[in-house]
Design a protein around this motif. Structure first.
Motif, PDB file in Angstrom:
ATOM      1  N   LYS A   1      28.172   8.710  -6.946  1.00 24.99           N
ATOM      2  CA  LYS A   1      28.665  10.065  -6.776  1.00 24.99           C
ATOM      3  C   LYS A   1      27.826  10.757  -5.713  1.00 24.99           C
ATOM      4  CE  LYS A   1      30.569  10.643 -11.419  1.00 24.99           C
ATOM      5  NZ  LYS A   1      30.554  11.450 -12.665  1.00 24.99           N
ATOM      6  N   THR A   2      28.420  11.740  -5.062  1.00 20.06           N
ATOM      7  CA  THR A   2      27.762  12.367  -3.919  1.00 20.06           C
ATOM      8  C   THR A   2      27.659  13.874  -4.111  1.00 20.06           C
ATOM      9  OG1 THR A   2      29.901  12.504  -2.772  1.00 20.06           O
ATOM     10  CG2 THR A   2      28.522  10.580  -2.322  1.00 20.06           C
TER      11      THR A   2
ATOM     12  N   ASP B   1      31.375  14.851  -3.859  1.00 14.53           N
ATOM     13  CA  ASP B   1      31.970  15.158  -5.163  1.00 14.53           C
ATOM     14  C   ASP B   1      31.531  16.533  -5.665  1.00 14.53           C
ATOM     15  OD1 ASP B   1      33.250  12.545  -5.687  1.00 14.53           O
ATOM     16  OD2 ASP B   1      31.187  11.814  -5.631  1.00 14.53           O
ATOM     17  N   LEU B   2      30.364  16.972  -5.204  1.00 21.29           N
ATOM     18  CA  LEU B   2      29.760  18.192  -5.726  1.00 21.29           C
ATOM     19  C   LEU B   2      29.099  18.977  -4.601  1.00 21.29           C
ATOM     20  CD1 LEU B   2      28.560  19.993  -8.072  1.00 21.29           C
ATOM     21  CD2 LEU B   2      26.671  18.340  -8.174  1.00 21.29           C
TER      22      LEU B   2
ATOM     23  N   ALA C   1      19.331  12.830  -7.941  1.00 24.50           N
ATOM     24  CA  ALA C   1      18.844  11.572  -7.369  1.00 24.50           C
ATOM     25  C   ALA C   1      18.376  10.620  -8.459  1.00 24.50           C
ATOM     26  CB  ALA C   1      17.712  11.861  -6.385  1.00 24.50           C
ATOM     27  N   SER C   2      17.754  11.168  -9.508  1.00 27.14           N
ATOM     28  CA  SER C   2      17.276  10.318 -10.608  1.00 27.14           C
ATOM     29  C   SER C   2      18.428   9.669 -11.362  1.00 27.14           C
ATOM     30  CB  SER C   2      16.419  11.139 -11.580  1.00 27.14           C
ATOM     31  OG  SER C   2      17.217  12.018 -12.365  1.00 27.14           O
ATOM     32  N   LEU C   3      19.618  10.263 -11.240  1.00 28.06           N
ATOM     33  CA  LEU C   3      20.814   9.728 -11.888  1.00 28.06           C
ATOM     34  C   LEU C   3      21.653   8.892 -10.919  1.00 28.06           C
ATOM     35  CD1 LEU C   3      21.811  12.892 -13.951  1.00 28.06           C
ATOM     36  CD2 LEU C   3      20.720  10.795 -14.795  1.00 28.06           C
ATOM     37  N   ASN C   4      21.026   8.531  -9.802  1.00 31.20           N
ATOM     38  CA  ASN C   4      21.632   7.627  -8.815  1.00 31.20           C
ATOM     39  C   ASN C   4      22.747   8.276  -8.002  1.00 31.20           C
ATOM     40  OD1 ASN C   4      21.382   5.056  -7.601  1.00 31.20           O
ATOM     41  ND2 ASN C   4      23.215   4.328  -8.656  1.00 31.20           N
ATOM     42  N   TRP C   5      22.707   9.586  -7.860  1.00 34.62           N
ATOM     43  CA  TRP C   5      23.625  10.256  -6.955  1.00 34.62           C
ATOM     44  C   TRP C   5      23.120  10.108  -5.523  1.00 34.62           C
ATOM     45  CZ3 TRP C   5      27.490  14.421  -7.875  1.00 34.62           C
ATOM     46  CH2 TRP C   5      27.946  14.449  -9.202  1.00 34.62           C
ATOM     47  N   ASP C   6      24.035  10.078  -4.599  1.00 37.00           N
ATOM     48  CA  ASP C   6      23.715  10.127  -3.179  1.00 37.00           C
ATOM     49  C   ASP C   6      23.712  11.600  -2.785  1.00 37.00           C
ATOM     50  OD1 ASP C   6      23.268   9.578  -0.546  1.00 37.00           O
ATOM     51  OD2 ASP C   6      25.121   8.460  -0.205  1.00 37.00           O
TER      52      ASP C   6
ATOM     53  N   LYS D   1      29.281  14.403   5.831  1.00 28.75           N
ATOM     54  CA  LYS D   1      30.485  13.567   5.849  1.00 28.75           C
ATOM     55  C   LYS D   1      30.184  12.193   6.426  1.00 28.75           C
ATOM     56  CE  LYS D   1      34.492  15.342   6.918  1.00 28.75           C
ATOM     57  NZ  LYS D   1      35.548  16.051   7.672  1.00 28.75           N
ATOM     58  N   ARG D   2      29.312  12.156   7.432  1.00 25.32           N
ATOM     59  CA  ARG D   2      28.911  10.855   7.988  1.00 25.32           C
ATOM     60  C   ARG D   2      28.088  10.060   6.977  1.00 25.32           C
ATOM     61  NH1 ARG D   2      29.116  13.493  13.119  1.00 25.32           N
ATOM     62  NH2 ARG D   2      27.086  14.503  12.849  1.00 25.32           N
ATOM     63  N   GLN D   3      27.216  10.778   6.248  1.00 28.14           N
ATOM     64  CA  GLN D   3      26.373  10.115   5.264  1.00 28.14           C
ATOM     65  C   GLN D   3      27.205   9.527   4.124  1.00 28.14           C
ATOM     66  OE1 GLN D   3      23.253   9.316   5.039  1.00 28.14           O
ATOM     67  NE2 GLN D   3      22.878   8.998   2.856  1.00 28.14           N
TER      68      GLN D   3
END
Length: 255
Positions: free
Chosen positions: A7-8, A81-82, A27-32, A73-75
């Motif tokens: 998720k981003t 998502d948020l 980030a600790s929950l593996n979000w980008d 958007k490039r990243q």
């Protein structure tokens, strides 16, 4: 080999305090996560500690805002998502001592830039048919803080904007909600006079009936609550996070 899609999230004001706590938790929950802020050194420190991407962007600079959105958007290769807005500044003085220049800058950072980011991300999320937008507002939007009048006015405007956007966005699968934290350690520290404020001095704060004032992580918890799939009916919510302080204040003033 895992095929899980991350998720981003895009977070403004992520270099310190509440914004930093939100970046760190996601980030600790593996979000980008991509986040913005004015201070390059603090931004780089957070990025290194969390494995996220920092984009230096002044919220009052429209070109910088456009650049940050394009970089995200490039990243991500897509719309985040948020989107969480945390960037804010304060000016501590009477309204009669607030010049046009100061008032305009407070509004630009705390309200206009959030409008600009929100409008952009909403249009992108609308086209996709899903997304979450969370505005970190303040309890000053509801009761006003007498020594922070310009800040309180800007936050009241942001709360109104959040509700208006929520009404427009929900039919397109985009949920917009607002969080109104009470007194929080560490709180907003970016000011027109530099990076210092009474946010660490709770001797000037009201009582904490729950036994303590907020920590920044409490607001990060509220973000996770609102974006949870089980909160899919929550749109246009104003979530007050203050450990019951406002309720106790109202109860204490009743005859």
């Amino acid at each position: 080999m895992s095929t899980e899609i991350k998720k981003t999230a895009f977070v403004t004001g992520g270099t310190s305090n509440i914004g930093r706590a939100i970046v760190t938790r996601l980030a600790s929950l593996n979000w980008d996560v991509v986040f913005t802020g004015r201070d390059r050194d603090r931004g780089s420190e957070v990025a290194d500690a969390t494995g996220t991407l920092f984009i230096q962007a002044d919220a009052t600079d429209r070109k910088a805002v456009d650049f940050a959105v394009a970089q995200s958007k490039r990243q991500f290769g897509d719309v985040p998502d948020l989107f969480v807005s945390c960037a804010a500044i304060v000016f501590e003085d009477a309204l009669s001592n607030t010049t046009d220049v100061i008032f305009r800058e407070v509004m630009e950072v705390n309200l206009t830039s959030v409008f600009r980011y929100s409008r952009t991300f909403y249009e992108l999320m609308k086209a996709r048919g899903s997304g979450n937008i969370i505005h970190v507002v303040s309890d000053s939007a509801l009761i006003g803080i007498h020594h922070l009048p310009a800040y309180s006015i800007s936050k009241a405007g942001l709360l109104a904007m959040s509700e208006m956007l929520a009404a427009e966005a929900v039919e397109y699968g985009v949920r917009v909600n607002a969080i109104c934290p009470g007194a929080t350690h560490p709180g907003v520290q970016s000011t027109l006079r530099g990076f210092e404020h009474h946010a660490e001095d709770d001797s000037r704060w009201g009582p904490a009936p729950s036994g303590r004032h907020n920590q920044a992580d409490d607001v990060a918890d509220a973000v996770l609550l609102l974006i949870n799939d089980k909160a899919h009916r929550c749109a246009g919510v104003m979530l007050r996070v203050d450990g019951g302080a406002s309720a106790a204040m109202r109860g204490g003033t009743r005859a």
